[in-house]
Design an enzyme around this catalytic site. Structure first.
Site, PDB file in Angstrom:
ATOM      1  N   GLU A 131       0.821  -1.219   0.000  1.00  0.00           N
ATOM      2  CA  GLU A 131       0.000   0.000   0.000  1.00  0.00           C
ATOM      3  C   GLU A 131       0.853   1.268   0.000  1.00  0.00           C
ATOM      4  O   GLU A 131       0.558   2.239  -0.700  1.00  0.00           O
ATOM      5  CB  GLU A 131      -0.925  -0.012   1.230  1.00  0.00           C
ATOM      6  CG  GLU A 131      -1.861   1.159   1.326  1.00  0.00           C
ATOM      7  CD  GLU A 131      -2.919   1.163   0.230  1.00  0.00           C
ATOM      8  OE1 GLU A 131      -2.739   1.940  -0.719  1.00  0.00           O
ATOM      9  OE2 GLU A 131      -3.896   0.404   0.309  1.00  0.00           O
ATOM     10  N   VAL A 134       2.577   3.353  -3.311  1.00  0.00           N
ATOM     11  CA  VAL A 134       1.932   4.306  -4.213  1.00  0.00           C
ATOM     12  C   VAL A 134       1.180   5.348  -3.384  1.00  0.00           C
ATOM     13  O   VAL A 134       0.270   5.006  -2.634  1.00  0.00           O
ATOM     14  CB  VAL A 134       0.933   3.608  -5.169  1.00  0.00           C
ATOM     15  CG1 VAL A 134       0.390   4.606  -6.187  1.00  0.00           C
ATOM     16  CG2 VAL A 134       1.562   2.435  -5.874  1.00  0.00           C
ATOM     17  N   ILE A 138      -2.271   7.460   1.216  1.00  0.00           N
ATOM     18  CA  ILE A 138      -3.589   7.324   0.564  1.00  0.00           C
ATOM     19  C   ILE A 138      -3.848   5.836   0.292  1.00  0.00           C
ATOM     20  O   ILE A 138      -3.023   5.184  -0.339  1.00  0.00           O
ATOM     21  CB  ILE A 138      -3.628   8.090  -0.784  1.00  0.00           C
ATOM     22  CG1 ILE A 138      -3.247   9.557  -0.583  1.00  0.00           C
ATOM     23  CG2 ILE A 138      -4.984   7.949  -1.447  1.00  0.00           C
ATOM     24  CD1 ILE A 138      -3.133  10.345  -1.876  1.00  0.00           C
ATOM     25  N   GLY A 189      13.323  19.675   2.883  1.00  0.00           N
ATOM     26  CA  GLY A 189      13.149  18.229   2.975  1.00  0.00           C
ATOM     27  C   GLY A 189      12.021  17.695   2.102  1.00  0.00           C
ATOM     28  O   GLY A 189      11.635  16.534   2.215  1.00  0.00           O
ATOM     29  N   LYS A 207       4.984   4.327 -10.112  1.00  0.00           N
ATOM     30  CA  LYS A 207       3.700   4.211  -9.411  1.00  0.00           C
ATOM     31  C   LYS A 207       2.573   3.924 -10.408  1.00  0.00           C
ATOM     32  O   LYS A 207       1.675   3.133 -10.131  1.00  0.00           O
ATOM     33  CB  LYS A 207       3.409   5.490  -8.629  1.00  0.00           C
ATOM     34  CG  LYS A 207       4.372   5.688  -7.462  1.00  0.00           C
ATOM     35  CD  LYS A 207       4.244   7.088  -6.894  1.00  0.00           C
ATOM     36  CE  LYS A 207       5.213   7.316  -5.749  1.00  0.00           C
ATOM     37  NZ  LYS A 207       5.326   8.730  -5.393  1.00  0.00           N
ATOM     38  N   GLY A 304       6.159  11.142   3.596  1.00  0.00           N
ATOM     39  CA  GLY A 304       6.352  11.574   4.974  1.00  0.00           C
ATOM     40  C   GLY A 304       6.337  10.375   5.898  1.00  0.00           C
ATOM     41  O   GLY A 304       5.744   9.336   5.580  1.00  0.00           O
TER      42      GLY A 304
HETATM   43  N1  LIG Z   1      10.271   8.801   2.900  1.00  0.00           N
HETATM   44  C1  LIG Z   1       9.021   8.797   2.411  1.00  0.00           C
HETATM   45  O1  LIG Z   1       8.256   9.744   2.606  1.00  0.00           O
HETATM   46  C2  LIG Z   1       8.543   7.628   1.611  1.00  0.00           C
HETATM   47  C3  LIG Z   1       7.237   7.642   1.088  1.00  0.00           C
HETATM   48  C4  LIG Z   1       6.769   6.535   0.378  1.00  0.00           C
HETATM   49  C5  LIG Z   1       7.609   5.454   0.179  1.00  0.00           C
HETATM   50  N2  LIG Z   1       8.885   5.479   0.671  1.00  0.00           N
HETATM   51  C6  LIG Z   1       9.733   4.331   0.429  1.00  0.00           C
HETATM   52  O2  LIG Z   1      10.084   3.748   1.694  1.00  0.00           O
HETATM   53  C7  LIG Z   1      11.363   3.141   1.613  1.00  0.00           C
HETATM   54  C8  LIG Z   1      12.237   3.684   2.735  1.00  0.00           C
HETATM   55  O3  LIG Z   1      12.361   5.081   2.603  1.00  0.00           O
HETATM   56  P1  LIG Z   1      12.959   5.995   3.773  1.00  0.00           P
HETATM   57  O4  LIG Z   1      12.659   7.395   3.380  1.00  0.00           O
HETATM   58  O5  LIG Z   1      12.526   5.503   5.097  1.00  0.00           O
HETATM   59  O6  LIG Z   1      14.531   5.715   3.591  1.00  0.00           O
HETATM   60  P2  LIG Z   1      15.704   6.111   4.595  1.00  0.00           P
HETATM   61  O7  LIG Z   1      15.260   7.169   5.535  1.00  0.00           O
HETATM   62  O8  LIG Z   1      16.906   6.339   3.757  1.00  0.00           O
HETATM   63  O9  LIG Z   1      15.916   4.783   5.453  1.00  0.00           O
HETATM   64  C9  LIG Z   1      16.506   3.635   4.923  1.00  0.00           C
HETATM   65  C10 LIG Z   1      16.814   2.691   6.085  1.00  0.00           C
HETATM   66  O10 LIG Z   1      17.344   1.481   5.545  1.00  0.00           O
HETATM   67  C11 LIG Z   1      18.560   1.139   6.234  1.00  0.00           C
HETATM   68  N3  LIG Z   1      19.406   0.408   5.290  1.00  0.00           N
HETATM   69  C12 LIG Z   1      19.875   0.826   4.095  1.00  0.00           C
HETATM   70  N4  LIG Z   1      20.589  -0.160   3.494  1.00  0.00           N
HETATM   71  C13 LIG Z   1      20.544  -1.203   4.342  1.00  0.00           C
HETATM   72  C14 LIG Z   1      21.089  -2.521   4.312  1.00  0.00           C
HETATM   73  N5  LIG Z   1      21.803  -2.947   3.267  1.00  0.00           N
HETATM   74  N6  LIG Z   1      20.850  -3.348   5.346  1.00  0.00           N
HETATM   75  C15 LIG Z   1      20.116  -2.931   6.417  1.00  0.00           C
HETATM   76  N7  LIG Z   1      19.561  -1.692   6.485  1.00  0.00           N
HETATM   77  C16 LIG Z   1      19.789  -0.855   5.483  1.00  0.00           C
HETATM   78  C17 LIG Z   1      19.152   2.470   6.671  1.00  0.00           C
HETATM   79  O11 LIG Z   1      20.032   2.238   7.758  1.00  0.00           O
HETATM   80  P3  LIG Z   1      20.750   3.456   8.553  1.00  0.00           P
HETATM   81  O12 LIG Z   1      19.653   4.147   9.295  1.00  0.00           O
HETATM   82  O13 LIG Z   1      21.728   2.819   9.432  1.00  0.00           O
HETATM   83  O14 LIG Z   1      21.360   4.322   7.486  1.00  0.00           O
HETATM   84  C18 LIG Z   1      17.870   3.237   7.044  1.00  0.00           C
HETATM   85  O15 LIG Z   1      17.510   2.940   8.376  1.00  0.00           O
HETATM   86  C19 LIG Z   1      11.860   3.427   0.188  1.00  0.00           C
HETATM   87  O16 LIG Z   1      11.571   2.341  -0.640  1.00  0.00           O
HETATM   88  C20 LIG Z   1      11.043   4.639  -0.234  1.00  0.00           C
HETATM   89  O17 LIG Z   1      10.887   4.746  -1.637  1.00  0.00           O
HETATM   90  C21 LIG Z   1       9.365   6.536   1.382  1.00  0.00           C
END
Ligand SMILES: NC(=O)c1ccc[n+]([C@@H]2O[C@H](COP(=O)([O-])OP(=O)(O)OC[C@H]3O[C@@H](n4cnc5c(N)ncnc54)[C@H](OP(=O)(O)O)[C@@H]3O)[C@@H](O)[C@H]2O)c1
Length: 435
Positions: A131, A134, A138, A189, A207, A304
């Site tokens: 979910e 995308v 939502i 950000g 998406k 977010g």
């Molecule tokens: N941010 C958003 O608003 C948002 C919205 C929709 C979807 N998403 C999706 O959600 C996912 C995560 O996004 P995010 O923004 O949370 O990313 P992020 O803040 O960069 O967090 C990534 C996390 O993964 C860990 N990590 C990276 N490589 C790793 C590995 N090889 N082994 C173990 N842990 C590892 C990092 O560890 P460290 O903390 O130690 O660096 C960090 O805790 C992505 O697919 C993104 O497209 C994000």
């Protein structure tokens, strides 16, 4: 009510992962009241165990060995919030092969490897929920797979990327350049340090590819979707579009066109009267047209920490609920999809906005109108700016057309661009009217 404990393993504790832990903690009592299971986070994998975190994590729960989380016998549901293709793909496949459910927010992973992952989930009677991949918070995936399951979907279109919508909104409301607003968005950000995949439309195309699988039962590879970004949009175009009664939005558009799925992502002029034109800042919105329910609009925060984590936790609850009641894990409709090619670009028909930078001399408008008429393109409106202050200088000439074929439009604009009186590469944007 006595609760069965279901073990959750998190892969990643960044923006989204931290939000998941927070919601599970904040809502633990409510969840316990409503369900006959409780969700217990047992292990969390991160890249750097020593990094300081925004949330307190019990000693010993963190590891930098993500495979150990997947293999942990006390973990039944794996939440993948690492992002990127690898190791996310390998870890998710390993979890599914072990019969564990996977919940992911990773649109790149689902868009690129969805076929393999859904098949593996199905073969192992495991769940794969996405979910959050995308439009963040939502519930568009659940709406398409459950709420609208009595419908054939005719079309869907929407603002699928918050970063580009933020940039276009600020350009429109404050009048800065694309580059200036992008820099502010990064400082606040709302845009990543490397915003390429957002601004070039790839994120929205990924998406849209996922939505095509859900809406039309068709796997349309995102790399084949016509994709254009927002980097060539100027404040000048936004101003002229407004004068003509339009806003410019980066839209994902998909229609069931029978033999093909018409799928495209590009900056689009939409009437200021429509809902989509009035979606501001980092918000997302998707309009879905079902053949029985008619049009429906889904609107909210597309990214977010907490909005995205909200979608993940709802997936977690659904997986845990199915697991505890022993029901089949994955809908066959996600596995049995046809492979589709999008409608070839040449066959698209739409109206167009054109901005020509022309030499300020008599006869230019007639020359351009003549080329359009040779390709049976009919002009709807013309805005001709006042005289240039410099003799022989340039002035913008804005035209909109009635509906025309993309191939005719492209050939006509190429010829117009070669006219000696046309001084810059013409700007051409598509106009969509939604009913
Ligand atoms: N941010 C958003 O608003 C948002 C919205 C929709 C979807 N998403 C999706 O959600 C996912 C995560 O996004 P995010 O923004 O949370 O990313 P992020 O803040 O960069 O967090 C990534 C996390 O993964 C860990 N990590 C990276 N490589 C790793 C590995 N090889 N082994 C173990 N842990 C590892 C990092 O560890 P460290 O903390 O130690 O660096 C960090 O805790 C992505 O697919 C993104 O497209 C994000």
């Amino acid at each position: 009510m006595s609760s069965k404990s279901i073990g959750v393993g998190l892969l990643g504790l960044g923006v989204v992962g931290s939000g998941v832990v927070q919601i599970l903690r904040d809502r633990a009592q409510v969840l316990e009241r409503h369900y006959d299971f409780q969700l217990d986070v047992r292990r969390i994998a991160v890249r750097n165990v020593g990094k300081s975190r925004s949330i307190d994590i019990p000693a010993g729960m963190l590891t930098d060995d993500a495979s150990s989380v997947v293999q942990d016998p006390d973990v039944q549901i794996v939440v993948e919030v690492i992002g990127g293709l690898e190791p996310a793909r390998t870890l998710s496949l390993a979890a599914l092969e072990a019969g564990k459910d996977v919940v992911t927010a990773n649109k790149a992973l689902i868009a690129e490897h969805g076929g393999e992952l859904f098949r593996t989930a199905h073969e192992n009677n495991a769940g794969l929920a996405f979910e959050a991949s995308v439009c963040g918070g939502i519930p568009i995936v659940r709406s398409l797979t459950q709420g609208l399951s009595a419908n054939g979907i005719d079309s869907l279109y929407g603002i699928l990327n918050g970063t580009t919508n933020y940039i276009l909104t600020r350009m429109s409301d404050e009048g800065g350049t694309y580059e200036e607003i992008l820099q502010t968005a990064q400082e606040l950000g709302f845009a990543e340090a490397d915003p390429t995949m957002d601004v070039d439309g790839t994120d929205a195309a990924q998406k849209l590819s996922i939505l095509c699988r859900l809406a039309f039962g068709t796997d349309v590879p995102y790399s084949q979707i016509l994709t254009e970004g927002i980097d060539k949009i100027t404040s000048l175009d936004i101003g002229y579009a407004r004068e003509l009664g339009y806003a410019i939005k980066l839209l994902g558009i998909a229609r069931d066109a029978g033999a093909h799925i018409e799928a495209r992502v590009h900056p689009t002029l939409v009437s200021t009267d429509t809902l989509l034109a009035n979606i501001k800042d980092e918000f997302n919105a998707v309009e879905v047209v079902g053949d029985t329910a008619g049009p429906q609009v889904y609107y909210g925060r597309g990214a977010g920490s907490l909005p995205t984590a909200s979608a993940i936790v709802s997936d977690l609850i659904e997986q845990a609920d199915r697991r505890s009641s022993g029901r089949q894990q994955l809908s066959r409709s996600l596995v049995d999809v046809r492979t589709g090619t999008p409608t070839p670009k040449d066959r698209i028909r739409t109206s167009y906005y054109c901005r020509f930078t022309v030499q300020d001399c008599p006869g230019v408008l007639a020359e351009i109108a003549h080329i359009f008429s040779e390709y049976t393109i009919s002009i709807a409106t013309v805005i001709q700016q006042g005289r240039s202050e410099v003799e022989g200088g340039t002035v913008p000439l804005i035209m909109t057309t009635h509906e025309a074929g993309e191939a005719d439009m492209q050939r006509a604009v190429d010829l117009i661009g070669e006219l000696p009186t046309v001084k810059e590469t013409p700007q051409v944007l598509r106009i969509e009217s939604f009913t």
